[in-house]
Design a protein around this motif. Structure first.
Motif, PDB file in Angstrom:
ATOM      1  N   GLN A   1       4.963   6.393 -11.577  1.00 42.48           N
ATOM      2  CA  GLN A   1       6.391   6.112 -11.776  1.00 42.48           C
ATOM      3  C   GLN A   1       7.300   7.311 -12.104  1.00 42.48           C
ATOM      4  O   GLN A   1       8.502   7.427 -11.368  1.00 42.48           O
ATOM      5  CB  GLN A   1       6.576   5.095 -13.227  1.00 42.48           C
ATOM      6  CG  GLN A   1       5.958   3.773 -12.852  1.00 42.48           C
ATOM      7  CD  GLN A   1       5.876   2.948 -14.032  1.00 42.48           C
ATOM      8  OE1 GLN A   1       5.937   3.592 -15.350  1.00 42.48           O
ATOM      9  NE2 GLN A   1       5.611   1.733 -13.878  1.00 42.48           N
TER      10      GLN A   1
ATOM     11  N   LEU B   1       2.299   1.726  -6.699  1.00 47.72           N
ATOM     12  CA  LEU B   1       1.467   1.728  -7.868  1.00 47.72           C
ATOM     13  C   LEU B   1       0.076   1.149  -7.766  1.00 47.72           C
ATOM     14  O   LEU B   1      -0.896   1.381  -8.096  1.00 47.72           O
ATOM     15  CB  LEU B   1       2.171   0.848  -9.041  1.00 47.72           C
ATOM     16  CG  LEU B   1       3.481   1.345  -9.597  1.00 47.72           C
ATOM     17  CD1 LEU B   1       4.362   0.346 -10.220  1.00 47.72           C
ATOM     18  CD2 LEU B   1       2.681   2.496 -10.584  1.00 47.72           C
TER      19      LEU B   1
ATOM     20  N   ASN C   1       7.851   0.225  -4.636  1.00 43.73           N
ATOM     21  CA  ASN C   1       7.195   0.790  -5.733  1.00 43.73           C
ATOM     22  C   ASN C   1       5.988  -0.060  -6.102  1.00 43.73           C
ATOM     23  O   ASN C   1       5.099   0.701  -6.753  1.00 43.73           O
ATOM     24  CB  ASN C   1       8.326   0.805  -6.848  1.00 43.73           C
ATOM     25  CG  ASN C   1       9.353   1.852  -6.448  1.00 43.73           C
ATOM     26  OD1 ASN C   1       9.283   2.496  -5.779  1.00 43.73           O
ATOM     27  ND2 ASN C   1      10.420   1.691  -7.394  1.00 43.73           N
TER      28      ASN C   1
END
Length: 290
Positions: free
Chosen positions: A59, A131, A127
């Protein structure tokens, strides 16, 4: 005024990439050490902490990679160079390297989704994929590490290690002792453990235990005179965390050879698929579904 002149002055290279590297260095340095230790000295405790902190590191990386402020600053810097005298901008080695660094960073940020609108469904999904990919990548590596640690081949015949360097023999003999100690610990047999710990290692007489750790594997491939032993070690390395164990891979290779021979004779053969154990097949299918 001087303030307006200062605000309108073009941004300099030192204000962007060097400053960015200073911000990223502490986390990058610490995480590189954690990654190295996770690969060469993997333990349950370290693995747990590594997996817990990996999303935070990913992140943080995405925040830099998707920073519109940083991207605009680098784009402005590249534009100012393009409008300047081309010959002067590329006349020195340092200038050329700076231009390349800026160009590579802009490309990297583009691939990291800097162009996606902030908070948009596309950015959120992008995103999520980043991840998940990091999580799957770690799981993949853990499976390979587990398979590497699980494999071991004990050699007892001195003729199988004839002319092998003494350093390799000593390494394998010590590995056999460690294996006996660990085996006794697993069984909870203290007497057997004490006996194994007190065992005198004899590199010349063995026994020797070959593992898939880099130094052990390479030594076996380079110096082991017995080709059957080399084959078993090679198949063990080749099939780490795959859909086949080493013995299954060997059986499959033999079946394929028989099938080819039968095919040459015009005979029909029945294909058998090995069962899937603990491996990376499901991970690979999730990343690249058929």
């Amino acid at each position: 005024s001087s303030s307006s002149s200062s605000s309108s002055s073009p941004i300099s290279y030192d204000e962007v990439l060097p400053a960015l590297e200073k911000m990223q260095h502490p986390l990058g340095y610490a995480w590189s050490i954690a990654s190295h230790l996770n690969g060469v000295k993997n333990t349950d405790e370290l693995r747990k902490e590594y997996e817990a902190n990996q999303p935070k590191v990913v992140q943080a990386s995405m925040k830099f990679g998707q920073s519109k402020v940083l991207y605009d600053a680098l784009s402005s810097l590249r534009t100012s160079w393009e409008t300047a005298d081309e010959e002067a901008a590329t006349s020195s080695f340092l200038a050329a390297q700076r231009r390349r660094a800026v160009s590579n960073t802009l490309r990297s940020m583009t691939l990291q989704g800097v162009g996606l609108p902030v908070g948009s469904p596309e950015q959120v999904r992008f995103n999520e994929i980043k991840l998940r990919f990091a999580e799957l990548s770690t799981a993949f590596s853990n499976n390979v590490l587990d398979a590497t640690k699980a494999f071991g081949l004990t050699v007892t015949d001195p003729s199988d290690v004839e002319d092998v360097p003494e350093s390799a023999l000593a390494m394998w003999a010590e590995a056999h002792k460690r294996f006996l100690v660990k085996e006794a610990e697993t069984e909870g047999d203290e007497e057997k453990k004490t006996e194994a710990e007190g065992m005198e290692v004899d590199a010349a007489k063995g026994p020797w235990r070959i593992t898939l750790d880099g130094p052990s594997y390479i030594a076996a491939m380079q110096h082991m005179p017995n080709r059957d032993v080399r084959k078993k070690v090679y198949l063990g390395y080749l099939t780490r965390a795959s859909e086949f164990t080493a013995s299954e891979a060997e059986a499959k290779a033999e079946a394929e050879a028989e099938a080819e021979a039968a095919d040459n004779k015009g005979e029909e053969t029945k294909e058998e698929k090995a069962p899937i154990g603990k491996n990376n097949v499901l991970i690979i299918e999730e990343i690249a579904p058929p």
